[in-house]
Design a protein around this motif. Structure first.
Motif, PDB file in Angstrom:
ATOM      1  N   LEU A  25       0.833  -1.202   0.000  1.00 31.23           N
ATOM      2  CA  LEU A  25       0.000   0.000   0.000  1.00 31.23           C
ATOM      3  C   LEU A  25       0.870   1.255   0.000  1.00 31.23           C
ATOM      4  O   LEU A  25       0.549   2.241  -0.677  1.00 31.23           O
ATOM      5  CB  LEU A  25      -0.918   0.003   1.226  1.00 31.23           C
ATOM      6  CG  LEU A  25      -1.929  -1.143   1.312  1.00 31.23           C
ATOM      7  CD1 LEU A  25      -2.765  -1.018   2.580  1.00 31.23           C
ATOM      8  CD2 LEU A  25      -2.840  -1.147   0.094  1.00 31.23           C
ATOM      9  N   LEU A  26       1.964   1.222   0.751  1.00 29.88           N
ATOM     10  CA  LEU A  26       2.890   2.350   0.747  1.00 29.88           C
ATOM     11  C   LEU A  26       3.463   2.579  -0.647  1.00 29.88           C
ATOM     12  O   LEU A  26       3.558   3.726  -1.118  1.00 29.88           O
ATOM     13  CB  LEU A  26       4.022   2.106   1.744  1.00 29.88           C
ATOM     14  CG  LEU A  26       3.668   2.173   3.231  1.00 29.88           C
ATOM     15  CD1 LEU A  26       4.862   1.735   4.065  1.00 29.88           C
ATOM     16  CD2 LEU A  26       3.235   3.576   3.624  1.00 29.88           C
ATOM     17  N   ALA A  27       3.845   1.482  -1.304  1.00 29.12           N
ATOM     18  CA  ALA A  27       4.397   1.595  -2.656  1.00 29.12           C
ATOM     19  C   ALA A  27       3.351   2.146  -3.628  1.00 29.12           C
ATOM     20  O   ALA A  27       3.667   2.980  -4.490  1.00 29.12           O
ATOM     21  CB  ALA A  27       4.890   0.233  -3.127  1.00 29.12           C
ATOM     22  N   LYS A  32       1.185   6.655  -6.866  1.00 36.66           N
ATOM     23  CA  LYS A  32       0.081   7.560  -7.186  1.00 36.66           C
ATOM     24  C   LYS A  32       0.483   9.016  -6.983  1.00 36.66           C
ATOM     25  O   LYS A  32       0.119   9.893  -7.770  1.00 36.66           O
ATOM     26  CB  LYS A  32      -1.145   7.225  -6.323  1.00 36.66           C
ATOM     27  CG  LYS A  32      -1.916   6.012  -6.790  1.00 36.66           C
ATOM     28  CD  LYS A  32      -3.290   5.933  -6.179  1.00 36.66           C
ATOM     29  CE  LYS A  32      -3.237   5.678  -4.696  1.00 36.66           C
ATOM     30  NZ  LYS A  32      -4.582   5.498  -4.114  1.00 36.66           N
ATOM     31  N   LEU A  33       1.227   9.276  -5.917  1.00 33.66           N
ATOM     32  CA  LEU A  33       1.634  10.652  -5.634  1.00 33.66           C
ATOM     33  C   LEU A  33       2.522  11.211  -6.727  1.00 33.66           C
ATOM     34  O   LEU A  33       2.331  12.333  -7.203  1.00 33.66           O
ATOM     35  CB  LEU A  33       2.356  10.712  -4.282  1.00 33.66           C
ATOM     36  CG  LEU A  33       2.874  12.088  -3.852  1.00 33.66           C
ATOM     37  CD1 LEU A  33       1.707  13.040  -3.638  1.00 33.66           C
ATOM     38  CD2 LEU A  33       3.718  11.964  -2.591  1.00 33.66           C
ATOM     39  N   TRP A  34       3.505  10.412  -7.169  1.00 35.32           N
ATOM     40  CA  TRP A  34       4.475  10.909  -8.141  1.00 35.32           C
ATOM     41  C   TRP A  34       4.051  10.689  -9.582  1.00 35.32           C
ATOM     42  O   TRP A  34       4.719  11.169 -10.504  1.00 35.32           O
ATOM     43  CB  TRP A  34       5.835  10.268  -7.903  1.00 35.32           C
ATOM     44  CG  TRP A  34       6.430  10.678  -6.602  1.00 35.32           C
ATOM     45  CD1 TRP A  34       6.558   9.923  -5.484  1.00 35.32           C
ATOM     46  CD2 TRP A  34       6.951  11.965  -6.260  1.00 35.32           C
ATOM     47  NE1 TRP A  34       7.127  10.644  -4.468  1.00 35.32           N
ATOM     48  CE2 TRP A  34       7.384  11.911  -4.923  1.00 35.32           C
ATOM     49  CE3 TRP A  34       7.101  13.169  -6.963  1.00 35.32           C
ATOM     50  CZ2 TRP A  34       7.942  13.002  -4.270  1.00 35.32           C
ATOM     51  CZ3 TRP A  34       7.674  14.255  -6.315  1.00 35.32           C
ATOM     52  CH2 TRP A  34       8.086  14.160  -4.979  1.00 35.32           C
ATOM     53  N   SER A  35       2.947   9.964  -9.790  1.00 31.01           N
ATOM     54  CA  SER A  35       2.467   9.772 -11.159  1.00 31.01           C
ATOM     55  C   SER A  35       1.804  11.036 -11.695  1.00 31.01           C
ATOM     56  O   SER A  35       1.644  11.189 -12.909  1.00 31.01           O
ATOM     57  CB  SER A  35       1.483   8.600 -11.221  1.00 31.01           C
ATOM     58  OG  SER A  35       0.331   8.867 -10.435  1.00 31.01           O
ATOM     59  N   LEU A  36       1.411  11.932 -10.798  1.00 33.48           N
ATOM     60  CA  LEU A  36       0.842  13.207 -11.229  1.00 33.48           C
ATOM     61  C   LEU A  36       1.960  14.184 -11.573  1.00 33.48           C
ATOM     62  O   LEU A  36       2.860  14.416 -10.771  1.00 33.48           O
ATOM     63  CB  LEU A  36      -0.036  13.795 -10.114  1.00 33.48           C
ATOM     64  CG  LEU A  36      -1.267  12.982  -9.710  1.00 33.48           C
ATOM     65  CD1 LEU A  36      -1.941  13.625  -8.505  1.00 33.48           C
ATOM     66  CD2 LEU A  36      -2.241  12.876 -10.870  1.00 33.48           C
ATOM     67  N   ARG A  37       1.891  14.754 -12.752  1.00 33.65           N
ATOM     68  CA  ARG A  37       2.934  15.696 -13.175  1.00 33.65           C
ATOM     69  C   ARG A  37       2.956  16.931 -12.284  1.00 33.65           C
ATOM     70  O   ARG A  37       3.994  17.588 -12.135  1.00 33.65           O
ATOM     71  CB  ARG A  37       2.697  16.112 -14.628  1.00 33.65           C
ATOM     72  CG  ARG A  37       2.895  14.988 -15.632  1.00 33.65           C
ATOM     73  CD  ARG A  37       2.704  15.502 -17.044  1.00 33.65           C
ATOM     74  NE  ARG A  37       2.894  14.451 -18.035  1.00 33.65           N
ATOM     75  CZ  ARG A  37       2.786  14.615 -19.341  1.00 33.65           C
ATOM     76  NH1 ARG A  37       2.463  15.826 -19.819  1.00 33.65           N
ATOM     77  NH2 ARG A  37       2.977  13.617 -20.173  1.00 33.65           N
ATOM     78  N   SER A  38       1.807  17.261 -11.705  1.00 36.52           N
ATOM     79  CA  SER A  38       1.729  18.469 -10.890  1.00 36.52           C
ATOM     80  C   SER A  38       2.462  18.330  -9.559  1.00 36.52           C
ATOM     81  O   SER A  38       2.854  19.346  -8.967  1.00 36.52           O
ATOM     82  CB  SER A  38       0.269  18.820 -10.617  1.00 36.52           C
ATOM     83  OG  SER A  38      -0.379  17.754  -9.923  1.00 36.52           O
ATOM     84  N   THR A  39       2.670  17.090  -9.092  1.00 35.80           N
ATOM     85  CA  THR A  39       3.265  16.909  -7.766  1.00 35.80           C
ATOM     86  C   THR A  39       4.668  17.487  -7.650  1.00 35.80           C
ATOM     87  O   THR A  39       4.916  18.338  -6.785  1.00 35.80           O
ATOM     88  CB  THR A  39       3.261  15.421  -7.378  1.00 35.80           C
ATOM     89  OG1 THR A  39       1.915  14.952  -7.282  1.00 35.80           O
ATOM     90  CG2 THR A  39       3.942  15.219  -6.033  1.00 35.80           C
ATOM     91  N   THR A 106      -4.091  15.544  -2.362  1.00 35.09           N
ATOM     92  CA  THR A 106      -3.792  14.110  -2.422  1.00 35.09           C
ATOM     93  C   THR A 106      -5.028  13.282  -2.084  1.00 35.09           C
ATOM     94  O   THR A 106      -5.133  12.127  -2.501  1.00 35.09           O
ATOM     95  CB  THR A 106      -2.665  13.743  -1.449  1.00 35.09           C
ATOM     96  OG1 THR A 106      -3.052  14.078  -0.109  1.00 35.09           O
ATOM     97  CG2 THR A 106      -1.383  14.474  -1.798  1.00 35.09           C
ATOM     98  N   VAL A 107      -5.940  13.875  -1.343  1.00 31.87           N
ATOM     99  CA  VAL A 107      -7.187  13.187  -0.995  1.00 31.87           C
ATOM    100  C   VAL A 107      -8.318  13.621  -1.916  1.00 31.87           C
ATOM    101  O   VAL A 107      -9.004  12.799  -2.531  1.00 31.87           O
ATOM    102  CB  VAL A 107      -7.567  13.455   0.477  1.00 31.87           C
ATOM    103  CG1 VAL A 107      -8.928  12.838   0.806  1.00 31.87           C
ATOM    104  CG2 VAL A 107      -6.503  12.917   1.413  1.00 31.87           C
ATOM    105  N   VAL A 108      -8.517  14.931  -2.018  1.00 30.79           N
ATOM    106  CA  VAL A 108      -9.638  15.457  -2.799  1.00 30.79           C
ATOM    107  C   VAL A 108      -9.499  15.091  -4.278  1.00 30.79           C
ATOM    108  O   VAL A 108     -10.502  14.851  -4.965  1.00 30.79           O
ATOM    109  CB  VAL A 108      -9.726  16.981  -2.624  1.00 30.79           C
ATOM    110  CG1 VAL A 108     -10.852  17.549  -3.473  1.00 30.79           C
ATOM    111  CG2 VAL A 108      -9.948  17.333  -1.168  1.00 30.79           C
TER     112      VAL A 108
END
Length: 283
Positions: A25-27, A32-39, A106-108
């Motif tokens: 789940l951590l992975a 998911k966090l870094w797959s967004l270009r905006s992050t 990250t949630v919304v």
């Protein structure tokens, strides 16, 4: 028939996916966090803006240093006022605004795209999913906060050092300032996540985060006892207490330990809300 039933049961068990391990789940949350270009751009932009605020104040003092009289210059050095430039109040406000928004999104963001339904369908253990998300966001924002705080201190003191007004990291209160400013990022991000989990709407979450983190500290006065006590429970006021340089004077003083406790309490409560609020709510 018995042998056939046994073979069928074994085949059915083989088709059942094993429960997700927490490290999986951590992975997944990390991806998911870094797959967004905006992050990465959002984090980098927030860091640069905060550092720019601090460096700007230090450069202003450097540039106009010759216009100060000797008494003012001596007072600046003796009172270690360079610590104020290491992480300014405006920079702290910008940091809280940026990182609370990043934490909230990250949630919304998953609610707005419907990705959260897919996630919970794949992993019914909702609290485990949110716990992994909290840990990933807290870790990333802590590293970012540390970079911002350390860079701000190093750059501002280097600039002021050219005028003989800078201080070293060994100066009393300097380490506390750097650590408190670094941890302001994950505290703000966790608060944004908690509000986003409760409201599930981008605009209302951002507005609520601004009200809780920035507006309330400005509205609540520290001139009366009950309002001062309320102000002391807010993370922004706790940060201001921790980065206070020189002698601390106020009508209703409070301790450094109390300010650290407020930091920890907000982070813990925000994490608990984020993890538990999704357990019985429809997605």
């Amino acid at each position: 028939m018995t042998a056939l039933a046994s073979v069928r049961t074994s085949a059915e068990r083989a088709l059942v996916a094993p429960p997700a391990r927490f490290r999986d789940l951590l992975a997944a949350e990390w991806i998911k966090l870094w797959s967004l270009r905006s992050t990465p751009w959002s984090l980098l932009g927030a860091e640069l803006v905060v550092i720019a605020f601090n460096v700007g104040y230090a450069w202003d003092h450097y540039r106009y240093w010759p216009t100060f009289d000797r008494e003012h210059q001596a007072q600046f050095v003796e009172q270690k006022m360079a610590l104020w430039d290491a992480f300014t109040t405006n920079a702290g406000m910008v940091l809280m605004l940026c990182f609370s928004a990043i934490g909230a999104l990250t949630v919304v963001g998953e609610y707005s795209t419907g990705m959260i339904r897919t996630t919970f369908a794949a992993v019914p253990a909702r609290r485990s999913v949110m716990a992994a998300k909290v840990l990933v966001v807290a870790a990333v924002t802590t590293v970012c906060g540390a970079i911002v705080s350390a860079a701000s201190f190093a750059l501002t003191q280097a600039i002021l050092g050219a005028r003989g007004a800078g201080v070293s990291i060994g100066e009393p209160g300097a380490v506390r300032l750097v650590v408190a400013s670094a941890l302001l990022a994950p505290v703000s991000a966790l608060v944004g996540m908690a509000i986003g989990t409760l409201l599930r709407h981008s605009a209302s979450t951002i507005v609520a985060s601004v009200v809780v983190l920035l507006v309330l500290p400005m509205v609540v006065s520290d001139q009366r006892h009950w309002t001062a006590v309320l102000a002391h429970t807010l993370p922004f006021k706790a940060w201001m207490r921790l980065v206070q340089a020189g002698q601390y004077e106020t009508l209703y003083p409070w301790s450094i330990g109390g300010a650290w406790f407020v930091y920890g309490a907000w982070a813990l409560v925000a994490a608990v809300i984020t993890v538990t609020a999704v357990h019985r709510r429809d997605q």
